[in-house]
Scaffold this motif. Structure first.
Motif, PDB file in Angstrom:
ATOM      1  N   THR A 144       0.859  -1.181   0.000  1.00 48.30           N
ATOM      2  CA  THR A 144       0.000   0.000   0.000  1.00 48.30           C
ATOM      3  C   THR A 144       0.898   1.235   0.000  1.00 48.30           C
ATOM      4  N   VAL A 145       0.324   2.353  -0.381  1.00 50.99           N
ATOM      5  CA  VAL A 145       1.109   3.586  -0.427  1.00 50.99           C
ATOM      6  C   VAL A 145       0.881   4.379   0.853  1.00 50.99           C
ATOM      7  N   ALA A 146       1.952   4.779   1.502  1.00 54.48           N
ATOM      8  CA  ALA A 146       1.836   5.582   2.718  1.00 54.48           C
ATOM      9  C   ALA A 146       1.095   6.873   2.400  1.00 54.48           C
ATOM     10  N   ASP A 160       6.424  11.663   7.497  1.00 53.48           N
ATOM     11  CA  ASP A 160       5.127  11.032   7.800  1.00 53.48           C
ATOM     12  C   ASP A 160       5.191   9.533   7.536  1.00 53.48           C
ATOM     13  N   VAL A 161       5.895   9.164   6.476  1.00 56.48           N
ATOM     14  CA  VAL A 161       6.026   7.736   6.154  1.00 56.48           C
ATOM     15  C   VAL A 161       6.710   7.018   7.312  1.00 56.48           C
ATOM     16  N   PHE A 162       7.773   7.639   7.816  1.00 63.00           N
ATOM     17  CA  PHE A 162       8.463   7.035   8.954  1.00 63.00           C
ATOM     18  C   PHE A 162       7.559   6.967  10.184  1.00 63.00           C
ATOM     19  N   PHE A 178       2.961   1.771  13.348  1.00 61.06           N
ATOM     20  CA  PHE A 178       2.584   0.409  12.988  1.00 61.06           C
ATOM     21  C   PHE A 178       3.391  -0.606  13.803  1.00 61.06           C
ATOM     22  N   LYS A 179       4.691  -0.388  13.869  1.00 63.09           N
ATOM     23  CA  LYS A 179       5.558  -1.341  14.565  1.00 63.09           C
ATOM     24  C   LYS A 179       5.332  -1.328  16.080  1.00 63.09           C
ATOM     25  N   ASN A 214      15.887   3.114  13.195  1.00 64.47           N
ATOM     26  CA  ASN A 214      15.272   3.719  14.363  1.00 64.47           C
ATOM     27  C   ASN A 214      13.778   3.388  14.510  1.00 64.47           C
ATOM     28  N   VAL A 215      13.050   3.396  13.416  1.00 62.45           N
ATOM     29  CA  VAL A 215      11.615   3.112  13.519  1.00 62.45           C
ATOM     30  C   VAL A 215      11.330   1.624  13.294  1.00 62.45           C
TER      31      VAL A 215
END
Lengths: 409, 266
Positions: free
Chosen positions: B24-26, B80-82, B88-89, B120-121
């Protein structure tokens, strides 16, 4: 970063395809690695193949009609009262612009590789028109990708493409101009690279396309060198070669034989599209200090935002309306061999008006950008300075725009 | 080799099925919604690919382009993607997430900074569409240093010699492109042919997890279930577009599709 002497600029890249260690390269999806490698090997072989070179020269002479003339613009020179202004009238080439050199060579390569289909991108429609001509000449099936906005504003060239039997694929994504046409053409090639050859319309794209295009347009400066020697008995001491720069194919072709000369003797001036006077949008990554980025498989100075999204560009000239630029021009900029500046839409229009008023010459909006710079600097220069403008396209295609902007018929 | 990606494949294998990978696209269609979609589909997907959208995606077909343009229009930025990945994680600690995109975005962010951020994420893997072998060697080793899987792509045009080299330098996972196409193309090669070529790749080194992607939909997924993993992207992006058009909740609709895909390969 340094230029080498005695080696064509198109060959001065490293093993990964980078000029000056950072411009160019081949940022391509895995699927295109093989076709790009095949094309690279084929081109390497063909450019040393006497038979192929004879064929090229034969078609350049008998089909394209080389050499194009080199003329002094006496009236314009007298009017401006400074440097002598000359033009290399490349628009005399079959089809009306320099794009015919690259198109012809790509059609010959396509034939040599045994492929029957050829696809290409186009902005002003000249690259597309020429590719459709060459495809017709050599019996190839041809598809041209063109932004929907450009299809509207460059109708005469679209009519020509259709007449030559090519299919025009309108591109509706993004800004609907050249940048989107190139993307869509590359996507098509990803899906059909087993039987289709791709022609990139300028000295942009993955390394090999920069090389093939530059190798093709270099004909312009080979002719000019001979013509200079015959008119002046030797290469004059103060020359300025002015050329518009979108992707940069005509400029490279116009300069390639002269890059080894000292810049005090032969100055190279590239003129980008500054866009409308009061607009923030432009297509001038070299002269307005854009950062390096990657677009269409190559690293170059690029109109983009901080995130790396490609910016919309705006120019009256569809052929210059492109956010990136050839890696070899980036290299020429950083080594300070060439100087880059820009002209606005209005500058280009004014230049077109002045040139057509004083001379029997009808430069399209692209070279009108170059004439704008010539007109600007000529009065300040001495009479023994020779300004030469590459008049690389004919304004027939700009009929509708000129009518709208100048009320001209 | 205790990467979460490896574990996900082993887990699927123990259930005698291929792993299901979603793309999916962030930020599609908003930052919040894309996180909700991600969380919801991860109940059925084994590995989640998250695209960081670029406005000039040269290898993507119409569906993913539409998703990318929509996300960018709604203001999604790399950070924002990060933050989506991080959120999520936080709730799905063991679910691997792979970021996928084009190199210019990474280049502008700065390679090292981008990879540090990935680590990091807790991003598990990275696919960079336009950074092929061997130019990607340095980058791949930078990934490895940070415990991020760099995922190499292999295509039907990849030569034998090249294939060997790519596999030798690959990490836990390889991505086989089923056919000559952009994403979202119709499957124009027979599953038999795809699996034959897939077998050749697999035979070079059985310990590498090889997934197949491009052209996989509810219709075609079953025919390729012999693979280690299967990626579905455009079919999901298309569902998001349809849901928006019909003013329905994309989270429910997309989750249903992923559920159905999973049932087809069980």
């Amino acid at each position: 970063m340094k230029l080498k002497r005695g080696i064509p600029l198109i060959d001065q890249h490293d093993q990964h395809g980078f000029w000056g260690g950072k411009f160019g390269g081949s940022f391509i999806p895995e699927t295109l690695k093989k076709p790009v490698e095949d094309l690279t090997n084929e081109f390497k072989k063909l450019r040393k193949d006497k038979k192929f070179l004879n064929k090229r020269d034969f078609y350049f002479k008998n089909y394209i009609g080389t050499p194009t003339s080199f003329v002094k613009l006496d009236n314009l020179t007298n009017h401006l009262g400074g440097a002598q202004i000359w033009a290399k009238v490349v628009s005399e080439a079959n089809g009306g612009a320099h794009k015919i050199y690259n198109a012809t060579v790509h059609a010959l390569i396509c034939k040599a590789m045994g492929k029957k289909y050829i696809v290409g991108d186009t902005g002003a429609g000249y690259a597309g028109k020429m590719l459709s001509m060459a495809a017709k000449k050599f019996g190839l099936k041809c598809k041209i990708f063109m932004g929907a906005k450009d299809i509207k504003r460059q109708k005469p060239n679209c009519d020509a493409m259709k007449k030559n039997g090519a299919e025009i694929v309108p591109v509706y994504s993004g800004s609907q101009t050249l940048v989107d046409a190139v993307s869509e053409c590359m996507r098509y090639w990803v899906s059909n690279c087993d039987n289709t050859h791709m022609c990139v319309g300028s000295t942009v794209g993955p390394n090999i396309f920069v090389k093939i295009c530059g190798w093709s347009t270099a004909q312009i400066s080979r002719e000019l060198k001979v013509q200079l020697k015959s008119k002046f008995k030797k290469i004059p001491n103060k020359i300025k070669l002015i050329n518009c720069v979108g992707g940069g194919s005509s400029a490279y072709g116009f300069w390639s034989e002269f890059i080894d000369y000292d810049k005090k003797q032969i100055e190279l001036i590239g003129v980008e599209a500054g866009g409308p006077k009061k607009s923030k949008l432009h297509a001038a990554p070299l002269s307005r200090n854009a950062k390096i980025g990657i677009l269409h498989g190559a690293a170059s100075y690029l109109c983009q935002n901080n995130e790396g999204q490609i910016n919309d560009t705006e120019s009256i000239s569809a052929g210059l309306d492109y956010p990136g630029v050839s890696p070899i021009h980036c290299f020429l900029k950083d080594t300070k061999r060439a100087r880059y500046t820009y002209a606005t839409d209005e500058d280009a229009l004014n230049a077109h008006v002045m040139v057509t008023k004083y001379e029997n010459l009808n430069p399209s909006l692209e070279p009108s950008h170059a004439f704008a710079e010539a007109i600007k600097i000529a009065p300040k220069l001495s009479k023994d300075t020779i300004i030469i403008v590459n008049s690389c396209g004919d304004a027939k295609k700009d009929r509708d725009i000129l009518k709208e902007r100048l009320g001209k018929k | 080799m205790a990467s979460l990606i490896n574990e996900a494949f082993q887990n699927a294998k123990s259930e005698n099925r291929p792993a299901l990978l979603t793309y999916t696209v962030a930020g599609d269609n908003t930052k919040k919604k894309s996180l909700e979609i991600l969380k919801s589909i991860s109940d059925y997907a084994d590995i989640c690919e998250l695209g960081f959208p670029h406005n000039t995606p040269i290898a993507d077909g119409g569906q993913i382009q539409t998703s990318a343009y929509r996300a960018i229009k709604n203001g999604i930025k790399i950070n924002d993607v990060f933050s989506i990945a991080r959120d999520f994680k936080k709730s799905k600690k063991t679910k691997p997430i792979i970021l996928m995109g084009y190199y210019n975005m990474i280049f502008q962010y700065n390679e090292n900074k981008f990879l540090d951020k990935c680590k990091n994420v807790k991003v598990d893997g990275l696919i960079v569409v336009d950074l092929p072998y061997p130019e990607n060697k340095k980058f791949a080793s930078k990934c490895k240093k940070r415990g991020v899987n760099f995922i190499q792509l292999v295509s039907p045009t990849t030569s034998e010699i090249r294939l060997k080299k790519i596999i030798k330098d690959s990490h836990d996972m390889l991505y086989y492109i089923s056919m000559l196409s952009t994403t979202g193309g119709k499957l124009k090669v027979s599953p038999k042919k795809i699996l034959k070529r897939y077998g050749k790749i697999k035979n070079q080194n059985k310990s590498k997890n090889v997934v197949i992607g491009f052209g996989i939909t509810e219709k075609t997924i079953k025919s390729l279930k012999k693979a280690d993993g299967l990626v579905v992207g455009s079919a999901i992006c298309k569902e998001i577009s349809n849901s928006i058009k019909k003013r329905q909740n994309p989270v429910t609709n997309v989750t249903n599709i992923v559920k159905r895909l999973k049932n087809k390969i069980k």
